[in-house]
Motif scaffolding. Structure first.
Motif, PDB file in Angstrom:
ATOM      1  N   GLY A 174       0.828  -1.223  -0.083  1.00 30.13           N
ATOM      2  CA  GLY A 174      -0.063   0.074  -0.026  1.00 30.13           C
ATOM      3  C   GLY A 174       1.001   1.136   0.023  1.00 30.13           C
ATOM      4  N   LEU A 175       1.903   1.400   0.793  1.00 31.88           N
ATOM      5  CA  LEU A 175       2.623   2.370   0.705  1.00 31.88           C
ATOM      6  C   LEU A 175       3.315   2.614  -0.384  1.00 31.88           C
ATOM      7  CD1 LEU A 175       4.578   2.006   4.444  1.00 31.88           C
ATOM      8  CD2 LEU A 175       2.870   3.544   3.584  1.00 31.88           C
ATOM      9  N   LEU A 176       3.953   1.543  -1.195  1.00 30.24           N
ATOM     10  CA  LEU A 176       4.437   1.505  -2.479  1.00 30.24           C
ATOM     11  C   LEU A 176       3.766   2.201  -3.470  1.00 30.24           C
ATOM     12  CD1 LEU A 176       6.748   0.580  -4.484  1.00 30.24           C
ATOM     13  CD2 LEU A 176       5.509  -1.357  -4.746  1.00 30.24           C
ATOM     14  N   LEU A 177       2.396   1.642  -3.359  1.00 29.57           N
ATOM     15  CA  LEU A 177       1.303   2.436  -4.442  1.00 29.57           C
ATOM     16  C   LEU A 177       1.147   3.690  -4.119  1.00 29.57           C
ATOM     17  CD1 LEU A 177      -1.098  -0.834  -4.719  1.00 29.57           C
ATOM     18  CD2 LEU A 177       0.714  -0.124  -6.493  1.00 29.57           C
ATOM     19  N   ALA A 178       0.837   4.104  -2.759  1.00 30.84           N
ATOM     20  CA  ALA A 178       0.676   5.320  -2.583  1.00 30.84           C
ATOM     21  C   ALA A 178       1.872   6.426  -3.072  1.00 30.84           C
ATOM     22  CB  ALA A 178       0.249   5.526  -1.254  1.00 30.84           C
ATOM     23  N   GLY A 179       3.099   5.825  -2.675  1.00 34.29           N
ATOM     24  CA  GLY A 179       4.303   6.614  -2.925  1.00 34.29           C
ATOM     25  C   GLY A 179       4.503   6.741  -4.533  1.00 34.29           C
ATOM     26  N   VAL A 180       4.398   5.733  -5.255  1.00 28.41           N
ATOM     27  CA  VAL A 180       4.339   5.889  -6.640  1.00 28.41           C
ATOM     28  C   VAL A 180       3.369   6.849  -7.259  1.00 28.41           C
ATOM     29  CG1 VAL A 180       4.135   4.547  -8.701  1.00 28.41           C
ATOM     30  CG2 VAL A 180       5.358   3.680  -6.948  1.00 28.41           C
ATOM     31  N   THR A 181       2.186   6.771  -6.908  1.00 37.82           N
ATOM     32  CA  THR A 181       0.981   7.577  -7.346  1.00 37.82           C
ATOM     33  C   THR A 181       1.194   9.027  -7.101  1.00 37.82           C
ATOM     34  OG1 THR A 181      -0.421   5.776  -7.108  1.00 37.82           O
ATOM     35  CG2 THR A 181      -1.298   7.937  -7.389  1.00 37.82           C
ATOM     36  N   LEU A 182       1.676   9.292  -5.758  1.00 36.30           N
ATOM     37  CA  LEU A 182       2.015  10.862  -5.349  1.00 36.30           C
ATOM     38  C   LEU A 182       3.341  11.117  -6.443  1.00 36.30           C
ATOM     39  CD1 LEU A 182       1.811  13.020  -3.300  1.00 36.30           C
ATOM     40  CD2 LEU A 182       3.331  11.854  -1.954  1.00 36.30           C
ATOM     41  N   VAL A 183       4.265  10.388  -6.393  1.00 37.61           N
ATOM     42  CA  VAL A 183       5.449  11.096  -7.444  1.00 37.61           C
ATOM     43  C   VAL A 183       5.022  11.009  -8.735  1.00 37.61           C
ATOM     44  CG1 VAL A 183       7.543  10.061  -8.061  1.00 37.61           C
ATOM     45  CG2 VAL A 183       7.148  10.155  -5.789  1.00 37.61           C
ATOM     46  N   ALA A 184       3.964   9.989  -9.106  1.00 39.79           N
ATOM     47  CA  ALA A 184       3.619  10.196 -10.306  1.00 39.79           C
ATOM     48  C   ALA A 184       2.696  11.617 -10.742  1.00 39.79           C
ATOM     49  CB  ALA A 184       2.754   9.083 -10.962  1.00 39.79           C
ATOM     50  N   VAL A 185       1.874  12.018  -9.865  1.00 40.85           N
ATOM     51  CA  VAL A 185       1.151  13.200  -9.924  1.00 40.85           C
ATOM     52  C   VAL A 185       2.087  14.410 -10.094  1.00 40.85           C
ATOM     53  CG1 VAL A 185      -0.512  14.606  -8.570  1.00 40.85           C
ATOM     54  CG2 VAL A 185      -0.937  12.146  -8.779  1.00 40.85           C
ATOM     55  N   LEU A 186       2.925  14.495  -9.131  1.00 50.84           N
ATOM     56  CA  LEU A 186       4.096  15.629  -9.043  1.00 50.84           C
ATOM     57  C   LEU A 186       4.612  15.749 -10.255  1.00 50.84           C
ATOM     58  CD1 LEU A 186       5.047  15.098  -5.287  1.00 50.84           C
ATOM     59  CD2 LEU A 186       3.463  16.523  -5.950  1.00 50.84           C
ATOM     60  N   VAL A 187       5.281  14.668 -10.620  1.00 50.72           N
ATOM     61  CA  VAL A 187       6.080  14.662 -11.878  1.00 50.72           C
ATOM     62  C   VAL A 187       5.187  15.150 -13.105  1.00 50.72           C
ATOM     63  CG1 VAL A 187       7.416  13.167 -13.667  1.00 50.72           C
ATOM     64  CG2 VAL A 187       7.813  12.938 -11.033  1.00 50.72           C
ATOM     65  N   PHE A 188       4.134  14.562 -13.234  1.00 44.25           N
ATOM     66  CA  PHE A 188       3.170  14.972 -14.264  1.00 44.25           C
ATOM     67  C   PHE A 188       2.758  16.413 -14.107  1.00 44.25           C
ATOM     68  CE2 PHE A 188       1.458  10.356 -14.699  1.00 44.25           C
ATOM     69  CZ  PHE A 188       2.621   9.830 -15.360  1.00 44.25           C
ATOM     70  N   THR A 189       2.561  16.989 -13.182  1.00 47.57           N
ATOM     71  CA  THR A 189       2.352  18.342 -12.935  1.00 47.57           C
ATOM     72  C   THR A 189       3.511  19.283 -13.187  1.00 47.57           C
ATOM     73  OG1 THR A 189       0.924  17.610 -11.122  1.00 47.57           O
ATOM     74  CG2 THR A 189       1.357  19.815 -11.300  1.00 47.57           C
TER      75      THR A 189
END
Length: 448
Positions: A174-189
């Motif tokens: 769960g931490l892995l998925l949340a972390g990857v999603t958070l980083v992805a949103v920041l990178v895409f932004t």
């Protein structure tokens, strides 16, 4: 003379109509951000009244369908109903506890009594909206900024609960998925531009879900079990039954809902650059009331604004109300065709949590931006913000803090947004302006 026109579009960005691909993707992004919030109340209520899995599925479909109708009314507007702002509406969680209490007292026809009380509450909001809208003068920047900040802060625990999948401790996956999603949103932004940066949240959710699939974290059972078509017929769960005690309880809830909707409308007006006037607020509250009353016909519940979608508007800067209207169409389709809702439900909760951290945090940032307009040279403003944030954070820090209080008080106090809002308004009335006037008078008297 050049043949190219340099005339700018006179319409406010809120009224601009993007191309249909942007409308569709933007609408889906809004639905993805609020889907878990709109299905949670019917899940809790349906389980409490003992509905079968099939009936529970219909209850969820009804909530999605009525949320879509409410969103369309709020964004597009009909006469004096609808704020005509990018505001997503859905089932409010503030009504869940009173509904469970009503259901416990009327076991024979629980939903009928609930719908009778909800219908009365909706009519009350429609009639009382013009008077409630006059309260905008009690919301200067020091109050509005405090409330907007509380909205964001109060939503952050929800994101954290999603990361842990509603369990006491988060799993490594769960931490892995949340972390990857958070980083992805920041990178895409950060690195995408134009429209693609505006759907960074949707792209982040897709990235997290694709990663979750090989890890076995995607639950496809909902998609397999969902019927293709399942619109609820009028009064499927019973005709409204009017009980005085239940109605009084629901009226208290609707006052809280109106206070939260007021805060949301003021926050959204600040974010999109179209300050919320008394008329806009009245029209928005009327839409809440009408949507609440109509939802009882199709098996829905009380409707209010979804703060997480206000955060999405702030994050993406897609301020067009037609983008949110597109999400209303998507919600209606999800309600009429539950199998499509199963596709949205594929997104794992930890993925939603990772995106929610930046999404809800952006609401708090909007509140801080509004607070910057208030003068903190005066001690009164400092006291207002400090005390209001403290009171508003009590139910967030200790959820059962008010469990020994009467139910009517719990409805208000258990909402950090409502408790903090009331505190800020009262403190501003009691000594905020007086301290400012006194301080100003002292400064003037000292001038030689």
């Amino acid at each position: 003379m050049s043949g190219t026109s340099t005339t700018e579009d006179p319409r406010h960005p809120v009224d601009a109509r993007p191309p249909w691909p942007q409308l569709a993707l933007g609408g889906i992004q809004h639905v993805a951000a609020m889907y878990a919030g709109v299905v949670a109340p019917p899940l809790v209520i349906g389980a409490a009244v003992g509905l079968s899995p099939g009936q529970l599925s219909l209850l969820i479909s009804a909530s999605l369908f009525t949320a879509g109708l409410a969103t369309l009314l709020q964004t597009l507007g009909v006469w004096r109903f609808g704020a005509r702002l990018p505001l997503v509406n859905g089932v409010t969680f503030a009504a869940v506890a009173p509904i469970l209490s009503i259901a416990q007292q009327h076991a024979g026809n629980a939903l009928g009594v609930v719908y009778g009380a909800t219908l009365a509450g909706g009519v009350f909001v429609v009639l009382f909206a013009p008077f409630f809208s006059k309260l905008t003068r009690f919301f200067p920047p020091v109050v509005t900024g405090t409330v907007i900040t509380l909205i964001g802060v109060s939503l952050l625990p929800v994101a954290v609960q999603w990361v842990s999948s509603q369990k006491p401790a988060a799993r490594p996956s769960g931490l892995l998925l949340a972390g990857v999603t958070l980083v992805a949103v920041l990178v895409f932004t950060r690195f995408l531009s134009g429209f693609w940066s505006r759907i960074a949240l949707l792209l982040g959710l897709v990235t997290g879900t694709l990663l979750a699939w090989p890890l076995g974290e995607v639950d496809t059972s909902t998609l397999k079990q969902a019927p293709v078509f399942g619109i609820v017929t009028p009064f499927h769960f019973g005709a409204p039954v009017f009980d005085v005690a239940a109605i009084v309880s629901m009226l208290i809830v609707m006052l809280v809902v109106m206070a939260e909707s007021t805060a949301d409308l003021l926050a959204l007006g600040e974010i999109v650059g179209r300050p919320t006037t008394s008329r806009t607020l009245a029209d928005g509250l009327r839409a809440d009331g009408l949507a609440t009353a109509v939802s009882t016909i199709f098996g829905g519940f009380a409707c209010t604004a979804f703060a997480q979608n206000i955060g999405l508007v702030s994050l993406t800067r897609m301020v067009s109300r037609y983008v949110v209207a597109a999400s209303g169409v998507v919600l209606v389709v999800l309600g009429a065709f539950p199998v499509t809702g199963g596709v949205v439900a594929l997104v794992p909760q930890p993925v939603l949590g990772g995106a929610g951290l930046v999404l809800f945090g952006s609401v708090a940032v909007s509140g801080v931006r509004t607070l910057a307009k208030a003068s903190f040279d005066h001690p009164g403003n400092v006291a207002i913000v400090a005390a209001s944030l403290g009171v508003g954070l009590i139910p967030i820090a200790v959820p059962g803090f008010y469990s020994g209080f009467p139910v009517a008080l719990q409805v208000v106090l258990n909402s950090g947004i409502s408790a903090g809002c009331v505190t800020a308004v009262v403190l501003n009335l009691v000594f905020g302006e007086r301290l400012i006037e006194r301080s100003t008078a002292t400064e003037l008297s000292s001038v030689p």
